[in-house]
Design an enzyme around this catalytic site. Structure first.
Site, PDB file in Angstrom:
ATOM      1  CD  GLU A 108       9.277  -6.336   6.589  1.00 25.16           C
ATOM      2  OE1 GLU A 108       9.008  -5.236   6.048  1.00 25.16           O
ATOM      3  OE2 GLU A 108       8.959  -6.605   7.763  1.00 25.16           O
ATOM      4  CG  HIS A 126      -3.020 -35.398  17.360  1.00 27.65           C
ATOM      5  ND1 HIS A 126      -3.164 -36.663  17.884  1.00 27.65           N
ATOM      6  CD2 HIS A 126      -4.056 -35.229  16.503  1.00 27.65           C
ATOM      7  CE1 HIS A 126      -4.227 -37.247  17.350  1.00 27.65           C
ATOM      8  NE2 HIS A 126      -4.781 -36.402  16.500  1.00 27.65           N
ATOM      9  CE  LYS A 155      -3.746   2.173   2.552  1.00 29.28           C
ATOM     10  NZ  LYS A 155      -4.656   2.144   3.708  1.00 29.28           N
ATOM     11  CD  GLU A 168      -1.726  -4.316  11.375  1.00 28.43           C
ATOM     12  OE1 GLU A 168      -2.233  -4.179  10.239  1.00 28.43           O
ATOM     13  OE2 GLU A 168      -0.526  -4.614  11.547  1.00 28.43           O
ATOM     14  N   GLY A 220      -4.965  -1.946   4.977  1.00 26.94           N
ATOM     15  CA  GLY A 220      -4.187  -3.075   4.464  1.00 26.94           C
ATOM     16  C   GLY A 220      -4.829  -4.410   4.776  1.00 26.94           C
ATOM     17  NE  ARG A 221      -6.423  -3.648  10.883  1.00 23.45           N
ATOM     18  CZ  ARG A 221      -5.716  -2.539  10.961  1.00 23.45           C
ATOM     19  NH1 ARG A 221      -4.529  -2.472  10.358  1.00 23.45           N
ATOM     20  NH2 ARG A 221      -6.161  -1.476  11.609  1.00 23.45           N
ATOM     21  CE  LYS A 230       6.076  -1.230   9.617  1.00 21.22           C
ATOM     22  NZ  LYS A 230       5.023  -0.629   8.736  1.00 21.22           N
TER      23      LYS A 230
HETATM   24  O1  F6P Z   1       1.961  -4.276   9.894  1.00 19.41           O
HETATM   25  C1  F6P Z   1       1.937  -2.939   9.514  1.00 19.41           C
HETATM   26  C2  F6P Z   1       1.444  -2.816   8.108  1.00 19.41           C
HETATM   27  O2  F6P Z   1       1.357  -1.466   7.778  1.00 19.41           O
HETATM   28  C3  F6P Z   1       0.094  -3.503   7.883  1.00 19.41           C
HETATM   29  O3  F6P Z   1      -0.985  -2.752   8.345  1.00 19.41           O
HETATM   30  C4  F6P Z   1       0.134  -3.684   6.388  1.00 19.41           C
HETATM   31  O4  F6P Z   1      -0.835  -4.609   5.925  1.00 19.41           O
HETATM   32  C5  F6P Z   1       1.576  -4.172   6.203  1.00 19.41           C
HETATM   33  O5  F6P Z   1       2.331  -3.447   7.188  1.00 19.41           O
HETATM   34  C6  F6P Z   1       2.147  -3.984   4.818  1.00 19.41           C
HETATM   35  O6  F6P Z   1       2.084  -2.620   4.493  1.00 19.41           O
HETATM   36  P1  F6P Z   1       2.220  -2.221   2.912  1.00 19.41           P
HETATM   37  O7  F6P Z   1       1.039  -2.858   2.210  1.00 19.41           O
HETATM   38  O8  F6P Z   1       2.186  -0.743   2.909  1.00 19.41           O
HETATM   39  O9  F6P Z   1       3.530  -2.794   2.420  1.00 19.41           O
END
Ligand code: F6P
Length: 554
Positions: A216, A388, A210, A357, A271-272, A512
């Site tokens: 990452e 189990h 987003k 979240e 995002g979620r 972060k």
């Molecule tokens: O975990 C923090 C967060 O901002 C989430 O809300 C989001 O889904 C994820 O990191 C990835 O963010 P982006 O889609 O901006 O890479």
């Protein structure tokens, strides 16, 4: 008890006398065996089940009677939860700390006419997604070697990964023409293990972010591009193999992804809550456009159900009231999601971000500290595997919990004997959660085994664990759409009961920020003085193991 606030547990959540009446009900019902509730109310199944098109919720094994159910419905009315949901789906600024709406419902066409300005962009994007998907499946869009695509790799994390990962896995079939893969972790193993099995000439990447600033995702995207180039792709042909989904089109272009290879996301989609947007493109590429359209239709169907149903007829509202009742008044500590379906093995992973979240917070929308417990810890895994592993603790531990046992009734063209065993296990665990094993039964068991009475306590189980069973017709795109939307709406209703903002996530920033600082120390071997002794100790150990650099701690 937190002494910095004036509120009693739950006080901010239940106005007037309802809080006291719910407390009294909790004192009464926490001492009432669930089986006694069935004895008292012969029509319990009628009163304590509800349904949508594809889902049925049996909440008769919750520690709840009709009087308390009525109180909870009264609370929902007093809190105007229906009105709040109507305002959410109409685009009100519900995410007040970021001054944003939260219109994930619009992504599946809900209130599209009322929100035609916003929906225009959604419709255009859906058309583009459909065109790309069909072009890939027809072979009109091919890789740089001229072959059809065989694999799609989604590079993203959190809401840019968990939703598509869950849905693609749930719908996966051996004959899927395009296989879906998901890379989220910055650990190079994640990307390397995935790429090791793939052909650069027939692999499509979708970079989902987003913000297009997530470390990452950008790290993995850069390394994926290097892999394509090393595999023979020209700089020009990268554009055929890398798509992006983001609100930050400029950021994607700077990264090297052409604007026409970018699909927009909007700041009014959390995002979620974004699986319904172009973040779900990997679902369409993997399963075909019709499947994604059916998924959207399932979400839309649940939206209509939640907008038009009242009280206990409203499935997600009922789920929210139950969780509020269990967490605030029965003080259960964690919530398990137990899908008895290997296809749904990632359901808990997806719901962990969605629920924790969203509601893992402790201040109200106005910034007032919340003394009562808010979101419970959500965990779980596919049944029967958990039986189990941690079910021993569930049956004989002393941690209170609630659970959703999720059971698809039909399981495709599978061995019916094995499927019957799966269903029997789901029903058995539900019954065991309710019944437990009392002292007399335990003593009888020890005696029947010729064991001393001292064994009896080891056989006892308290039972009376409040839980629901959520039946799905089967696992298909439409029922998955209803399931995901149901948990989205449950999460929203619960946030209103806790009076908190379900749509921001300020808590993820600190890690972060410190991460960037420590990465700098590890990269430059300077700045050690800014760190505490423990962090210096661990950082030094990492450096000693991975570089020939000096070890400042020695
Ligand atoms: O975990 C923090 C967060 O901002 C989430 O809300 C989001 O889904 C994820 O990191 C990835 O963010 P982006 O889609 O901006 O890479």
């Amino acid at each position: 008890m937190n002494t910095t606030t004036s509120q009693q547990p739950g006080e901010n959540a239940a106005p007037s006398g309802i809080h006291l009446m719910l407390q009294q009900a909790a004192e009464r019902l926490s001492q009432t065996p669930i089986t006694e509730l069935f004895d008292r109310e012969q029509d319990r199944i009628t009163c304590f089940t509800t349904a949508s098109d594809c889902l049925q919720l049996d909440f008769s094994k919750q520690r709840l009677d009709s009087a308390t159910q009525a109180l909870l419905c009264k609370l929902a009315a007093e809190k105007d939860l229906h009105g709040a949901f109507a305002r959410l789906t109409s685009g009100d600024v519900c995410n007040t700390t970021e001054s944003r709406a939260a219109l994930h419902t619009l992504l599946r066409g809900t209130k599209a006419a009322e929100l035609s300005d916003h929906y225009q962009g959604v419709a255009t994007t859906l058309d583009r997604m459909k065109a790309v998907t069909n072009g890939i499946h027809s072979g009109d869009r091919r890789g740089f070697g001229g072959d059809k695509f065989t694999d799609v790799v989604n590079i993203g994390i959190g809401g840019s990964d968990l939703g598509p990962r869950f849905i693609c896995r749930a719908l996966k079939n051996p004959d899927d023409p395009i296989k879906a893969h998901f890379v989220a972790n910055v650990d190079p193993q994640d990307l390397d293990e995935t790429l090791a099995t793939l052909n650069p000439q027939t692999t499509l990447f979708i970079v989902c972010s987003k913000t297009f600033t997530t470390e990452e995702t950008l790290t993995n995207a850069l390394r994926a591009r290097e892999w394509l180039l090393a595999g023979g792709a020209s700089q020009a042909s990268i554009a055929d193999h890398v798509l992006a989904v983001t609100t930050n089109i400029d950021g994607a272009e700077t990264f090297g992804i052409a604007r026409d290879a970018c699909f927009p996301l909007w700041d009014w989609v959390g995002g979620r809550y974004s699986v319904w947007s172009a973040i779900g493109l990997s679902i369409a590429v993997n399963q075909g456009w019709e499947a994604f359209a059916d998924f959207l239709a399932g979400g839309h169907s649940m939206d209509r159900h939640a907008l038009e149903s009242n009280g206990s007829d409203n499935l997600p509202l009922t789920m929210a009231l139950l969780e509020y009742w269990n967490t605030t008044y029965l003080e259960t500590e964690t919530h398990l999601v137990l899908p008895y379906s290997q296809r749904l093995e990632y359901l808990a992973d997806f719901l962990q971000q969605l629920t924790m979240e969203s509601n893992g917070k402790s201040v109200t929308l106005e910034g007032t500290k919340i003394a009562a417990k808010t979101a419970p810890v959500l965990w779980g895994s596919a049944g029967t595997i958990g039986q189990h592993s941690y079910y021993q603790m569930l049956h004989q531990g002393n941690r209170s919990f609630t659970a959703d046992i999720v059971l698809p009734l039909k399981n495709g063209d599978v061995d019916i004997d094995a499927h019957r065993k799966l269903a029997a296990n789901a029903l058995a665990q539900s019954r065991a959660f309710m019944l437990g094993r009392d002292q007399r039964t335990a003593a009888d068991l020890a005696r029947s085994r010729g064991q001393p009475e001292a064994m009896s306590p080891h056989y006892e189980m308290p039972g009376n664990h409040p839980h629901s069973t959520l039946l799905m017709s089967e696992v298909n795109p439409t029922s998955l759409g209803e399931l995901v939307a149901a948990y989205e709406h449950k999460t929203f209703f619960l946030s209103q009961l806790f009076e908190l903002n379900a749509f921001d996530q300020w808590g993820v920033e600190l890690g972060k920020e410190i991460g960037r600082q420590i990465r700098g120390v590890l990269e430059t071997n300077t700045g050690w003085e800014s760190l505490d002794a423990s962090t210096r100790f661990v950082a030094s150990a990492w450096l000693a193991a991975n570089t020939s650099g000096s070890n400042p701690e020695k």
